[in-house]
Design a protein around this motif. Structure first.
Motif: not given
Ligand code: ATP
Ligand code: MG
Length: 331
Positions: A17, A25, A28, A167, A175, A203, A207
């Motif tokens: 997902y 997204v 945000q 979030i 979501r 998020m 999940l």
């Molecule tokens: N704003 C969002 N909307 C939808 N899904 C999200 C969102 N943020 C995170 N996710 C879900 O959580 C997972 C991890 O998100 P992501 O890798 O973008 O986080 P990150 O902010 O880069 O975290 P990190 O700081 O640990 O790298 C994604 O694969 C997605 O499934």
């Protein structure tokens, strides 16, 4: 067909997902709208996304790359995970090589994503500043980090900063509800609320916990209840917190100590988790300022003591002492 489907089915849900477009997204909106505007006006600056884990930093930049370059975005994007390989050589060689090769049919600029850049050594960050300037003509950098203060100020000033906040529960709910429907899950209302609250704006955690609960079900029709959520997250159940706090407030010292030890042993709870539970419950109580200050100050010291490897027995006694003596101030 079936093999592709089953491959997707075997993915952890955080990958299954992961947003594929910027519209996926959640929570945000301001950031998504602003970066989209930059792209449409053809004025994308160097970007810095920072904020707590699981809030969509990596997902947003990948979705943005897809939006700019289409499905074959990988040719135009160099993704470096700075914390895997954080030496200066990575910065010098890989980036230089990628940034300096112009593609004949390229659309404007290439994108270099530096994930987890706050884990880079300061020498590597330093050498990055010059590289960013040198290749600005045909590349854009996107730096991703959890903490902006761990990045070199000169690097920060070259980027437009976006802070990804935790979030909101409403956005996580939206979501998560899609996932619940797609995965055909049954979940109690109370359990869903607990999941949203315990995810604390992450998020990824929401999940992962949901997937762990699904795996723990004995039949597909079984309903996910509140207890399962607490167990999968490893957080103390509110009833256990209330019971422990109640005994401190009402019983004598020996009885309180015994009850807390019993709860800890039976439920396999860590003292710090119990303590953060107490803080949360107590924050809803009407307390005098003096009592509140005494409790928070005392518990903060104990938390520090535990993190330094303090003796569990002594720290448990200290918690009881702090709360009991603060309550004296309340009278
Ligand atoms: N704003 C969002 N909307 C939808 N899904 C999200 C969102 N943020 C995170 N996710 C879900 O959580 C997972 C991890 O998100 P992501 O890798 O973008 O986080 P990150 O902010 O880069 O975290 P990190 O700081 O640990 O790298 C994604 O694969 C997605 O499934
Ligand atoms: Mg990330």
């Amino acid at each position: 067909m079936t093999t592709v489907d089953s491959k997707i089915d075997n993915l952890p849900w955080v990958e299954k997902y992961r947003p594929t477009t910027l519209d996926d997204v959640y929570g945000q909106t301001d950031i998504v709208e602003t970066v989209r505007k930059f792209v449409h006006e053809g004025k994308l600056p160097h970007l810095l996304f920072y904020g707590p884990p699981g809030t969509g930093k990596t997902s947003t930049i990948i979705a943005l790359a897809r939006e700019i370059y289409g499905p074959n975005y990988k040719n135009m994007v160099l993704e470096l995970n700075a914390s895997d390989d954080r030496g200066i050589d990575v910065v010098r060689n890989q980036i230089k090589q990628f940034a300096s090769t112009m593609q004949i049919f390229s659309k404007g600029f290439k994108l270099i994503i530096l994930d987890e850049a706050d884990a880079m050594t300061s020498v590597a960050q330093n050498s990055l500043r010059r590289i960013i300037e040198k290749y600005t003509k045909n590349t854009r950098f996107c730096i991703l980090a959890n903490y902006a203060h761990k990045l070199n100020p000169a690097l920060l000033s070259r980027c437009t900063r976006f802070r990804f906040h935790p979030i909101s529960e409403a956005a996580i709910k939206e979501r998560i509800n899609q996932v619940i429907i797609k995965e055909n899950l049954h979940i109690e209302k109370k359990a869903e609320n607990a999941l949203l609250e315990l995810s604390k704006g992450d998020m990824r955690r929401a999940l992962n916990v949901l997937q762990a609960c699904k795996a723990a079900l004995s039949t597909d029709d079984e309903e996910i209840d509140q207890d399962m959520i607490y167990e999968c997250i490893g957080a103390p159940h509110p009833q256990d917190i209330e019971l422990s706090l109640d005994t401190i407030l009402k019983e004598d010292w020996v009885k309180s100590y015994k009850t807390i030890e019993h709860v800890k042993r039976e439920k396999g709870l860590a003292l710090v988790d119990l303590m953060s539970g107490f803080v949360e419950v107590l924050s809803k109580y009407e307390l005098s300022n003096a009592a509140r200050v005494a409790i928070l100050g005392g518990l903060a010291d104990i938390e520090y003591g535990i993190s330094r490897g303090g003796n569990d027995k002594i720290q448990t006694s200290a918690i009881i002492g702090v709360i009991k003596s603060a309550m004296e101030k309340q009278k």
